[in-house]
Scaffold this active site. Structure first.
Site, short mmCIF file in Angstrom:
data_model
loop_
_atom_site.label_atom_id
_atom_site.label_comp_id
_atom_site.label_asym_id
_atom_site.label_seq_id
_atom_site.Cartn_x
_atom_site.Cartn_y
_atom_site.Cartn_z
N SER A 104 -9.76 1.40 3.15
CA SER A 104 -8.91 2.17 2.27
C SER A 104 -7.84 1.36 1.54
CB SER A 104 -8.22 3.28 3.07
OG SER A 104 -7.33 2.72 4.02
N LYS B 239 0.85 -1.20 0.00
CA LYS B 239 0.00 0.00 0.00
C LYS B 239 0.89 1.25 0.00
CE LYS B 239 -3.89 1.85 2.79
NZ LYS B 239 -4.72 1.61 4.00
N SER C 298 -9.71 -0.97 7.39
CA SER C 298 -9.16 -0.84 6.03
C SER C 298 -8.40 -2.03 5.47
CB SER C 298 -8.28 0.39 5.95
OG SER C 298 -9.08 1.52 5.80
#
Ligand code: GLN
Length: 488
Positions: A154, A79, A178
């Site tokens: 997310s 990420k 997330s």
């Protein structure tokens, strides 16, 4: 090497490398090809690290077998919230465009020390604020199971990349859900470790008392293996503790005598009927494996979202004060003095959701309101912790659906922040209490994946992956996202 990308897990890549059935170069090539074939549709990657990955792979392939570390040569993607030395790290925000950190996050350093090959950086909601990855300043990511739908967020880029087999596994972060919510919506495994298990050094801070790094993977064994690689105490993060012992790859096949509490408050109106059906079937599977399933009430978790949307913005407003156009990334060309340069940089650099959180956070921390909002939210947090402690006196695991719904359509919730916030109904209280939890694919509703959410006491990761592994073998989901590779 002949391969089926959907069959390649991190553990499988390691086996192929050890038996010399595949070289590191071949594995990297498999994923670069796959990325070229599907990422124009999925949009999981913000940046690919092609040249450096191929070079590292060639160096590994040239090494004698006895000099290789166990995971050396296995590819991974991360990420874009994790600082990677000399590689652009944007947090999917304009304000960090062009920012190349001079250091690696500790989790990244551990990946590199283990010899993993970083394929690229994955899309996310800006500063990890969101549940659909639509808040990225750069691009939306689409759900590989239905390209009209969101992958969750997310860590939507991480979940979608694993689901589309554009990487064997990935790292994400979880502040209120997330890792687990996108894992659920994309039909992959997502593990949020106990707060402190993984160092947050170099994880660009959203809400420091809640943020944790963790794996998104195809299998439960992979989640255990990847967590074992990145966990550990770190002098650079004073809240880090590491796990309380090495995490073994899970082997268990039954749940004899284990006690599962179904959190009553997470099965209310908000849960879609299709999700509820999959969840009820999962409870039957637990019983078939010898587990005991009972309902348990944790009254205070219903206040989780309210408390979180005071505590997380409060911490974010303070953490995001550092982005001023001087120290990192983007600087506005407008403004005649220092103060107006700050204002222009922040107005142009942050997206609407980030601004909303900064304003809420600044408001709830202001002197006159501090006790009424922040103080109350912290007291609520304590009540939630106490409810979990009480429940864990009677149960080994607490369970719920991971997300109230399956993946929703792009644009469906963007105009209604409160509807978006509800996506994390079942996951947020876990972060407030600092507990470990896993989401694993348990079935389908309307042809879309549904995740089962298992929560353990602090440092209960071994028990968590053991149970999830036993269940994974029973669920045996054969379906795959129908993605056609398109090449120019
Ligand atoms: N969706 C939640 C939020 O927007 C949680 C995000 C996260 O876990 N990073 O804050």
């Amino acid at each position: 090497m002949s391969h089926d990308v959907y069959e390649l897990s991190g553990v499988r890549c390691r086996e192929l490398l050890e038996s010399r059935e595949a070289s590191a170069t071949e594995l990297v090539q498999v994923y670069l090809d796959r990325m070229r074939g599907v990422d124009a549709q999925v949009g999981a990657y913000l940046l690919t690290n092609e040249e450096a990955a191929l070079q590292q792979a060639a160096e590994i392939d040239a090494k004698p077998a006895e000099e290789r570390r166990p995971w050396e040569g296995v590819p991974i993607a991360v990420k874009d919230i994790l600082a990677t030395k000399d590689m652009e790290t944007t947090c999917a925000s304009r304000i960090l465009s062009g920012y190349r950190p001079p250091y690696d996050a500790t989790a990244i350093r551990r990946l590199k020390e283990a010899g993993l090959i970083i394929l690229g950086k994955l899309n996310m909601d800006e500063f990890a604020m969101g549940s659909s990855t639509e808040n990225s300043a750069y691009q939306p990511t689409r759900n590989p199971w239905d390209l009209e739908r969101v992958p969750g967020g997310s860590s939507g880029g991480s979940a979608a990349a694993v689901a589309a087999a554009e990487t064997p596994w990935a790292l994400g972060t979880d502040t209120g859900g997330s890792i687990r919510q996108p894992a659920s919506l994309c039909g992959v495994v997502g593990l949020k470790p106990t707060y402190g298990a993984v160092s947050r050094y170099g994880l660009i801070a959203f809400a420091s008392s809640l943020d944790q790094i963790g794996p998104l993977t195809r299998t439960v064994s992979d989640a255990a293996a990847l967590l074992q690689i990145v966990q550990g105490q770190d002098p650079l993060d004073s809240t880090s503790t590491g796990l309380r012992g090495p995490l073994r790859l899970p082997t268990e096949r039954d749940l004899a005598g284990r006690r599962f509490g179904v959190i009553k408050e997470f099965l209310g109106e908000a849960i879609d009927s299709g999700v509820r059906e999959v969840f009820n079937d999962a409870c039957k599977t637990i019983e078939a494996l010898g587990g005991v399933v009972e309902e348990v009430s944790l009254p205070s978790v219903e206040r989780g979202i309210a408390a979180y949307y005071i505590i997380a913005p409060a911490e974010a407003s303070s953490n995001l004060a550092r982005f001023d156009g001087v120290r990192y990334g983007y600087r506005s060309g407008e403004g005649e003095d220092l103060l107006s340069m700050y204002t222009h940089t922040r107005s142009e650099g942050f997206g609407p959701e980030v601004k909303r959180r900064i304003m809420i956070g600044t408001y709830v921390l202001s002197a006159g309101y501090y006790e009424a909002y922040y103080g109350q939210a912290q007291r609520t947090r304590t009540l939630i912790i106490q409810d979990f402690n009480r429940a864990f006196a009677d149960y080994d695991y607490l369970i719920s659906p991971t997300s109230p719904s399956v993946a929703f359509k792009l644009g469906e919730r963007t105009a209604d922040p409160l509807a978006m916030y509800l996506s994390d109904l079942c996951t947020i209280p876990v972060n407030l209490a600092g507990l470990p939890a896993i989401s694993l694919p348990a079935g389908f509703s309307q042809g879309l994946p549904v995740g089962l959410h298992l929560i353990s006491p602090h440092f209960g990761e071994q028990a968590l992956v053991d149970a999830a592994h036993a269940l994974e073998h029973r669920f045996q989901l054969e379906a795959r996202p129908a993605l056609t590779e398109v090449r120019e």
